[in-house]
Design a protein around this motif. Structure first.
Motif, PDB file in Angstrom:
ATOM      1  N   CYS A 170     -53.308  81.742  24.249  1.00  0.00           N
ATOM      2  CA  CYS A 170     -53.413  82.009  25.691  1.00  0.00           C
ATOM      3  C   CYS A 170     -54.785  82.588  26.020  1.00  0.00           C
ATOM      4  N   ILE A 171     -55.486  81.929  26.924  1.00  0.00           N
ATOM      5  CA  ILE A 171     -56.881  82.313  27.194  1.00  0.00           C
ATOM      6  C   ILE A 171     -56.958  83.679  27.878  1.00  0.00           C
ATOM      7  N   ALA A 172     -56.065  83.965  28.810  1.00  0.00           N
ATOM      8  CA  ALA A 172     -56.128  85.247  29.520  1.00  0.00           C
ATOM      9  C   ALA A 172     -55.805  86.402  28.570  1.00  0.00           C
ATOM     10  N   ALA A 173     -54.782  86.210  27.733  1.00  0.00           N
ATOM     11  CA  ALA A 173     -54.409  87.244  26.766  1.00  0.00           C
ATOM     12  C   ALA A 173     -55.516  87.425  25.728  1.00  0.00           C
ATOM     13  N   ALA A 174     -56.186  86.327  25.348  1.00  0.00           N
ATOM     14  CA  ALA A 174     -57.238  86.390  24.337  1.00  0.00           C
ATOM     15  C   ALA A 174     -58.487  87.094  24.864  1.00  0.00           C
ATOM     16  N   LEU A 175     -58.886  86.765  26.097  1.00  0.00           N
ATOM     17  CA  LEU A 175     -60.100  87.373  26.649  1.00  0.00           C
ATOM     18  C   LEU A 175     -59.945  88.881  26.761  1.00  0.00           C
ATOM     19  N   ARG A 176     -58.791  89.334  27.230  1.00  0.00           N
ATOM     20  CA  ARG A 176     -58.629  90.782  27.409  1.00  0.00           C
ATOM     21  C   ARG A 176     -58.525  91.516  26.074  1.00  0.00           C
ATOM     22  N   ARG A 177     -58.291  90.766  24.980  1.00  0.00           N
ATOM     23  CA  ARG A 177     -58.220  91.388  23.647  1.00  0.00           C
ATOM     24  C   ARG A 177     -59.467  91.086  22.816  1.00  0.00           C
ATOM     25  N   GLY A 178     -60.471  90.495  23.438  1.00  0.00           N
ATOM     26  CA  GLY A 178     -61.723  90.235  22.738  1.00  0.00           C
ATOM     27  C   GLY A 178     -61.643  89.118  21.729  1.00  0.00           C
ATOM     28  N   VAL A 179     -60.803  88.135  21.982  1.00  0.00           N
ATOM     29  CA  VAL A 179     -60.746  86.951  21.125  1.00  0.00           C
ATOM     30  C   VAL A 179     -61.387  85.802  21.901  1.00  0.00           C
ATOM     31  N   LEU A 180     -62.616  85.444  21.504  1.00  0.00           N
ATOM     32  CA  LEU A 180     -63.407  84.498  22.289  1.00  0.00           C
ATOM     33  C   LEU A 180     -63.901  83.339  21.437  1.00  0.00           C
ATOM     34  N   ASN A 181     -63.868  82.154  22.003  1.00  0.00           N
ATOM     35  CA  ASN A 181     -64.537  81.029  21.347  1.00  0.00           C
ATOM     36  C   ASN A 181     -65.976  80.961  21.865  1.00  0.00           C
ATOM     37  N   ASN A 182     -66.720  80.006  21.350  1.00  0.00           N
ATOM     38  CA  ASN A 182     -68.132  79.919  21.680  1.00  0.00           C
ATOM     39  C   ASN A 182     -68.353  79.764  23.187  1.00  0.00           C
ATOM     40  N   GLU A 183     -67.539  78.921  23.795  1.00  0.00           N
ATOM     41  CA  GLU A 183     -67.686  78.637  25.216  1.00  0.00           C
ATOM     42  C   GLU A 183     -67.474  79.894  26.075  1.00  0.00           C
ATOM     43  N   GLU A 184     -66.431  80.653  25.735  1.00  0.00           N
ATOM     44  CA  GLU A 184     -66.121  81.858  26.520  1.00  0.00           C
ATOM     45  C   GLU A 184     -67.147  82.964  26.270  1.00  0.00           C
ATOM     46  N   ALA A 185     -67.626  83.059  25.018  1.00  0.00           N
ATOM     47  CA  ALA A 185     -68.643  84.062  24.706  1.00  0.00           C
ATOM     48  C   ALA A 185     -69.910  83.789  25.501  1.00  0.00           C
ATOM     49  N   THR A 186     -70.250  82.515  25.653  1.00  0.00           N
ATOM     50  CA  THR A 186     -71.421  82.138  26.448  1.00  0.00           C
ATOM     51  C   THR A 186     -71.176  82.438  27.920  1.00  0.00           C
ATOM     52  N   ARG A 187     -69.994  82.070  28.394  1.00  0.00           N
ATOM     53  CA  ARG A 187     -69.658  82.257  29.814  1.00  0.00           C
ATOM     54  C   ARG A 187     -69.742  83.725  30.227  1.00  0.00           C
ATOM     55  N   TYR A 188     -69.220  84.611  29.360  1.00  0.00           N
ATOM     56  CA  TYR A 188     -69.180  86.035  29.707  1.00  0.00           C
ATOM     57  C   TYR A 188     -70.289  86.840  29.019  1.00  0.00           C
ATOM     58  N   GLN A 189     -71.247  86.139  28.446  1.00  0.00           N
ATOM     59  CA  GLN A 189     -72.415  86.766  27.819  1.00  0.00           C
ATOM     60  C   GLN A 189     -72.018  87.839  26.806  1.00  0.00           C
TER      61      GLN A 189
END
Lengths: 92, 130
Positions: free
Chosen positions: B77-96
């Motif tokens: 789950c992307i929302a659950a992952a982002l709030r727990r600091g689990v990021l793929n390359n695309e999301e890490a780039t998006r949120y710097q």
């Protein structure tokens, strides 16, 4: 419609098993796993006439004796049980 | 029989191991797993940065191997992952963010994938808690 209720919380620290017993229908069954295996100490499970199952390794790990009113299962049995009942409701 | 499996707990929880053993038994029994959905703390399973103590089972690694070996659809789950600091390359780039800790075989996607899996499968089995 029959439901398999999966309970993994100990009945001694949590009220999920008691809540589960309140809503269980006559065609439903309960599968105890993890610390939920301690639920085998609860005679109320038996008196309601519900089918009760327990994961064998979780029961053995806690040195809980299998009463004659419950059945123990391995994971292949768990899979089959989830097929035998229409829905599986895990008390998360 | 088609199974969808949802996991709500992190890899160090006993319920994560139970979910893995259930999934392995389902495949061994000739059944199909249409999707594995990792939600809430279950998203930690997909983190590349987990290091299990040497005297404990590495359930996260076993999940990774299981999903890879059987080419399963392992959705996090992307929302659950982002709030727990689990990021793929695309999301890490998006949120710097400087760290990337999620890669194949895992895929970040939305909660709709759980709904979709529940519709496609004969049984939805959830695992979580202790």
């Amino acid at each position: 419609m029959s439901t398999l209720h999966v309970v993994s919380h100990s009945p001694f620290t949590d009220s999920r098993l008691a809540s589960c017993l309140r809503v269980c229908g006559t065609e439903d069954a309960i599968l105890l796993c993890g610390d939920g295996a301690y639920g085998l100490h609860n005679a109320a499970l038996h008196t309601k006439g519900l089918k009760v199952f327990v994961l064998a390794e979780d029961m053995q790990a806690r040195n809980v004796t299998l009463p004659d009113w419950a059945d123990s299962l391995d994971y292949a049995g768990f899979v089959q049980l989830s097929i035998d009942y229409d829905k599986v409701n895990t008390w998360l | 029989m088609k199974f969808a499996i949802a996991l709500f707990s992190a890899a160090h929880a006993p319920s994560s191991r139970r979910a893995l053993l259930f999934a392995q038994a389902a495949l061994a029994g000739g059944h199909e797993i249409v999707r594995l959905f990792f939600y809430q703390d279950g998203v930690y399973t997909a983190s590349n940065n987990l290091v299990a103590p040497q005297d404990e089972q590495d359930i996260a690694r076993q999940w990774r191997a299981f999903v890879s070996q059987h080419q399963l659809d392992g959705v996090v789950c992307i929302a659950a992952a982002l709030r727990r600091g689990v990021l793929n390359n695309e999301e890490a780039t998006r949120y710097q963010r400087s760290a990337v800790n999620l890669d194949a075989p895992w895929a970040l996607s939305g909660l709709g994938q759980l709904h979709d899996a529940a519709q496609a499968a004969d049984r939805l089995i959830c695992f979580g808690g202790p």
